[in-house]
Write a protein that holds these residues in place. Structure first.
Motif, PDB file in Angstrom:
ATOM      1  N   GLU B 135      -1.339   0.860   1.965  1.00 27.13           N
ATOM      2  CA  GLU B 135      -0.694   0.191   2.257  1.00 27.13           C
ATOM      3  C   GLU B 135      -1.950  -0.796   1.169  1.00 27.13           C
ATOM      4  O   GLU B 135      -3.225  -0.781   1.191  1.00 27.13           O
ATOM      5  N   SER B 136      -1.457  -1.786   0.335  1.00 26.05           N
ATOM      6  CA  SER B 136      -3.008  -2.548   0.024  1.00 26.05           C
ATOM      7  C   SER B 136      -3.501  -3.299   1.317  1.00 26.05           C
ATOM      8  O   SER B 136      -3.615  -3.258   2.237  1.00 26.05           O
ATOM      9  N   LEU B 137      -4.373  -4.000   0.237  1.00 28.95           N
ATOM     10  CA  LEU B 137      -5.388  -4.998   1.165  1.00 28.95           C
ATOM     11  C   LEU B 137      -5.054  -6.015   2.037  1.00 28.95           C
ATOM     12  O   LEU B 137      -5.281  -5.741   3.366  1.00 28.95           O
ATOM     13  N   ASP B 138      -4.200  -6.810   1.329  1.00 26.99           N
ATOM     14  CA  ASP B 138      -3.233  -7.491   1.893  1.00 26.99           C
ATOM     15  C   ASP B 138      -2.198  -6.948   3.868  1.00 26.99           C
ATOM     16  O   ASP B 138      -2.193  -7.821   4.416  1.00 26.99           O
ATOM     17  N   GLU B 139      -1.701  -5.733   2.968  1.00 27.07           N
ATOM     18  CA  GLU B 139      -1.074  -5.612   4.238  1.00 27.07           C
ATOM     19  C   GLU B 139      -2.117  -5.144   5.487  1.00 27.07           C
ATOM     20  O   GLU B 139      -2.180  -4.643   6.933  1.00 27.07           O
TER      21      GLU B 139
END
Lengths: 176, 323
Positions: B135-139
């Motif tokens: 997961e990205s930091l946004d996710e």
């Protein structure tokens, strides 16, 4: 000046020298994009009226372009930089590293998430580092995808991949 | 995580996560992990987690309660986790207990029942979905949830005796029967620095027949935790992160039962507060904190020396490695 002052001055001087050694691939001055002098590059600016203009020097006035695409290299780096004001000007396939939104980023509300995919020579790349507006946000998963929020204002998505001693850099810039 | 005075509590403690250390940006800038409350982090697919925790509980003693009182419990947990999928983590925990009385007449130490657990992770991102890989930091800023369950394997000694041959179920290392835990967690990054964690769980014990014929069942436990984690400092270059955590841990213990009859001097409600720090370096996470009861309503407090809620303090240390 005492010995401590001298030490502090030397340290600050060294720090200043280190920071002033600008290795950035590009920077901005207002709406003007400044490319690193050490790079060789070719590119095109697509104007509002549909005409194209080749980019030959290291400054690009983004205000007169609805789309910009630049390829370049320096040392062991290969880069591609895209700037778009409209989705229609986006071109999708070309060699090198590419970071592509899965859909029109201008059709989504700010704060919504958008999938991006990273390709190297049209092959999806897993594990590519991705940054947005200078901040690391993760790595691509299998299929080369990463999911990011749409930011208000500038969205500058940078992907970096190293392969065979060459660092590939893809940049996508748009504003919301 | 969660714990307890008798064996009861510590089993649920095992589920508390974990402060998964990670080299990735998620580890440096993603959601923080409390010390006691389970967070909603699942293990990356294909990765292992080695986990150890010490819960050191020292109890209040009283002049009028006689020479033999519960003085000290130490619950050690050694665990190995594996990310079967990014949304499914499996764990094996092996607890080791040390229980000491004031007069040393019925001290006991040894391995307790091992515990198998499974953690199922999902999230809300424009709809509910399984936790994806990488997961990205946004996710990671999305709401994340887990459902978890665990089952103990009753292989540890359940009928230890003192020098006179007496059996005290509270002093047993194993429960004699499997214990089942069901839990739910929710985690949300409120900002780039603050993480909110909510945990609830239910732990059910079965009646066990001890070697002296005693039939005894520990009271079931319900837990509710609320935790706030604040990221104090991150050094990206050196893969270093420092968090501080504040938690409120509620515990409701049912009455124990003997031959099917509910016992006095057991059960009650306790609210703990836990204050701690967690330090991440590369693949390692090290946490430490102090947990104290700030409110309690025990059923017969005067008769419950050595029970949850009557600790002087509980000191907590955790260490984990991801590989």
């Amino acid at each position: 000046m005492g010995i401590y002052g001298l030490i502090i001055s030397v340290v600050l001087g060294l720090l200043s020298t280190a920071l002033s050694h600008d290795e950035a691939l590009y920077s901005y001055r207002g709406s003007v994009l400044l490319l690193n002098d050490r790079a060789t590059y070719r590119g095109v600016c697509l104007r509002e009226d549909g005409t194209e203009k080749s980019i030959k020097d290291n400054t690009v006035d983004l205000s007169v372009c609805v789309g910009v695409e630049i390829y370049g290299e320096y040392d062991h780096h290969r880069f591609r930089l895209r700037f778009i004001k409209r989705w229609e000007v986006f071109s999708f396939s070309s060699p090198g590293l590419d970071v592509l939104p899965a859909k029109d980023p201008f059709s989504l509300r700010v704060g919504k998430k958008l999938d991006y995919r990273v390709f190297l020579n049209s092959e999806p790349v897993e594990g590519a580092q991705v940054f947005i507006n200078g901040r690391p946000v993760g790595i691509t998963r299998s299929g080369g995808s990463i999911r990011l929020k749409l930011r208000e204002g500038k969205n500058e998505i940078v992907s970096v991949v190293e392969k065979d001693g060459v660092e590939y850099i893809a940049v996508l810039i748009f504003e919301r | 995580m969660i714990l307890f005075l008798t064996l009861l509590l510590f089993v649920s403690a095992v589920f508390a996560h974990h402060g998964v250390a990670s080299l990735g940006y998620g580890g440096l800038y993603g959601p923080g992990s409390p010390l006691e409350s389970s967070s909603s982090l699942t293990l990356p697919r294909g990765s292992f987690l080695f986990y150890t925790k010490l819960d050191h509980a020292r109890f209040k003693t009283y002049r009028d309660k006689g020479p033999q009182q519960t003085e000290l419990y130490q619950f050690w947990f050694f665990g190995l986790g594996y990310g079967l999928r990014s949304w499914l983590s499996l764990y094996l925990f092996v607890p080791y207990n040390y229980k000491k009385d004031t007069n040393n007449q019925f001290n006991i130490a040894g391995f307790a029942d091992p515990i198998l657990s499974a953690v199922f992770g999902f999230k809300y991102d424009e709809g509910f979905r399984l936790v994806p890989d990488d997961e990205s930091l946004d996710e990671l800023e999305d709401w994340h949830f887990t459902l978890y369950t665990s089952l103990s394997l009753p292989i540890a000694e359940d009928s230890p005796t003192d020098s006179l041959g007496n059996i005290d179920p509270v002093k047993s290392l194993g429960y004699g029967k499997p214990t089942l835990t069901l839990g739910f967690t929710a985690t949300k990054m409120l900002s780039q620095s603050f993480t909110l964690v909510v945990n609830s769980s239910y732990m059910r014990f079965s009646e066990n027949k001890y070697s002296n014929g005693l039939k005894y069942k520990f009271g079931d436990e319900i837990r509710g935790d609320l935790a706030l984690v604040y990221s104090l400092f991150v050094n990206e270059k050196n893969k270093f992160r420092l968090d501080t955590t504040l938690e409120f841990n509620f515990l409701n213990i049912g009455r124990d039962e003997e031959f099917g009859k509910k016992l006095t001097a057991s059960g009650g409600k306790i609210l703990y507060s836990t204050l701690g720090v967690r330090f991440y370096y590369k693949q390692m996470s090290l946490g430490s904190g102090v947990k104290i009861p700030i409110w309690k309503e025990l059923n017969e407090q005067n008769l419950q020396q050595g029970s949850e809620g009557l600790e002087r303090y509980r000191a907590i240390f955790t260490l984990s490695f991801l590989f």
